[in-house]
Write an enzyme that holds these catalytic residues in place. Structure first.
Site, PDB file in Angstrom:
ATOM      1  N   ASP A  68       0.848  -1.194   0.000  1.00  0.00           N
ATOM      2  CA  ASP A  68       0.000   0.000   0.000  1.00  0.00           C
ATOM      3  C   ASP A  68       0.889   1.253   0.000  1.00  0.00           C
ATOM      4  OD1 ASP A  68      -2.385   1.423   0.131  1.00  0.00           O
ATOM      5  OD2 ASP A  68      -2.522   1.292   2.321  1.00  0.00           O
ATOM      6  N   HIS A  69       0.669   2.159  -0.927  1.00  0.00           N
ATOM      7  CA  HIS A  69       1.440   3.413  -1.007  1.00  0.00           C
ATOM      8  C   HIS A  69       2.951   3.193  -1.046  1.00  0.00           C
ATOM      9  CE1 HIS A  69      -2.022   6.049  -0.663  1.00  0.00           C
ATOM     10  NE2 HIS A  69      -2.494   5.249   0.289  1.00  0.00           N
ATOM     11  N   THR A  94      -8.742   2.280   8.903  1.00  0.00           N
ATOM     12  CA  THR A  94      -9.020   2.930  10.194  1.00  0.00           C
ATOM     13  C   THR A  94     -10.200   2.297  10.942  1.00  0.00           C
ATOM     14  OG1 THR A  94      -8.153   4.985   9.290  1.00  0.00           O
ATOM     15  CG2 THR A  94      -9.442   5.166  11.290  1.00  0.00           C
TER      16      THR A  94
HETATM   17  P1  13P Z   1      -8.821   4.434   5.869  1.00  0.00           P
HETATM   18  O1  13P Z   1      -7.814   4.177   6.962  1.00  0.00           O
HETATM   19  O2  13P Z   1      -9.399   5.801   5.919  1.00  0.00           O
HETATM   20  O3  13P Z   1      -9.843   3.372   5.798  1.00  0.00           O
HETATM   21  O4  13P Z   1      -7.993   4.393   4.502  1.00  0.00           O
HETATM   22  C1  13P Z   1      -7.290   3.231   4.154  1.00  0.00           C
HETATM   23  C2  13P Z   1      -6.519   3.423   2.927  1.00  0.00           C
HETATM   24  O5  13P Z   1      -6.937   4.113   2.013  1.00  0.00           O
HETATM   25  C3  13P Z   1      -5.229   2.713   2.801  1.00  0.00           C
HETATM   26  O6  13P Z   1      -4.546   3.033   1.639  1.00  0.00           O
END
Ligand code: 13P
Length: 284
Positions: free
Chosen positions: A82-83, A233
């Site tokens: 992720d990212h 989150t």
């Molecule tokens: P949230 O933590 O707002 O659900 O976002 C998760 C996210 O986009 C991870 O790349």
């Protein structure tokens, strides 16, 4: 079943208008909660792993846990960086066994983002690994709504279309008004941007910041062309609230299993609800 690339299920999601959830894995209990929910729903899913989570869990444990989940469940599961911030970290993950990576070049200018993403796509594709790119700036956990709604941070549809055409990513995250973390109010999602981009490219649009987005907004986003939704989150909140409650209920508890079991159950309930909302039940 071994871990699979996102191309195992994203084309079907795009064609049949549902979204596959990316649920971030932060430790073993997250991984177990997510796969248990997906097994009950017979749903494909994506384990998202941030660079911070990688540092916390260690790359070997991360891959081993995801592989164990895929083997136990028989579900199509992608293990996705992720990212990812660099070509190097993406390659490190691929070499370790990740089946999918995100290269987030959104902080670069458009030309540089395209060039860097192209390099990741070329290398990943050769190894059967899928790639997500990002365009526009998706707000961070500290950002408040007024910052996230600023038009300056939204992706421009014509740039997103060009980004896809030049990079050939397997899905594309674009800034459309959501943000990572919980919202103070309701996010204002630009469905028109989603629709314009999704109509023009053959791969799904990705919605980051899925936590706290009202159900109806999720449905409208999927209808407009979102095929992958990231959630982290809400699971963190469910986990921590359950632990807090368990510790408050007993001042003498010392066995971590006593508070991690309710935490895992709480996250499983969150994931199961999201899978149903995203429409990916029975799509494995
Ligand atoms: P949230 O933590 O707002 O659900 O976002 C998760 C996210 O986009 C991870 O790349």
């Amino acid at each position: 079943m071994p871990l699979v690339s996102m191309n195992e299920f994203l084309p079907k999601a795009k064609a049949n208008k549902f979204a596959v959830g990316q649920f971030n894995m932060n430790n073993l209990e997250f991984a177990q909660a997510i796969v248990e929910a997906a097994m009950e729903e017979k749903s494909p899913f994506i384990y998202g792993v941030s660079e911070g989570a990688l540092k916390y869990m260690g790359i070997e444990f991360t891959v081993a846990i995801a592989e164990a989940a895929a083997k136990k469940s028989g579900l199509p599961i992608a293990l996705h960086l992720d990212h990812g911030s660099s070509f190097e970290v993406a390659m490190k993950c691929i070499r370790a066994g990740f089946s999918s990576v995100m290269f987030d070049g959104s902080h670069y200018g458009l030309e540089e983002n395209i060039e860097l993403t192209k390099q990741v796509v070329k290398a990943a594709r050769a190894m059967g690994v899928s790639v997500e790119g990002e365009l526009g700036t998706i707000g961070g956990v500290e950002d408040d709504l007024s910052v996230d709604e600023a038009d300056a941070t939204m992706a421009k549809p014509e740039e997103a279309i060009r980004f896809y055409e030049e990079t050939g990513v397997d899905c594309l995250a674009i800034a459309v008004g959501t943000a990572h973390g919980m919202y103070k109010g309701e996010p204002k999602i630009h469905y028109d941007i989603i629709q314009q981009v999704a109509d023009a490219i053959p791969v799904p649009v990705v919605l980051h910041g899925g936590s706290g987005v009202p159900d109806e907004a999720i449905r409208l986003s999927i209808a407009a062309g979102v095929g992958k939704i990231n959630v982290n989150t809400e699971n963190q909140v469910a986990c921590t609230e359950a632990i807090r409650q368990a510790l408050e209920a007993s001042a003498t508890v010392i066995d971590p299993r006593k508070y991690l079991t309710p935490a895992r159950n709480a996250m499983k309930a969150v994931v199961q609800e999201k899978i149903r909302l995203f429409g990916s039940s029975n799509q494995a």
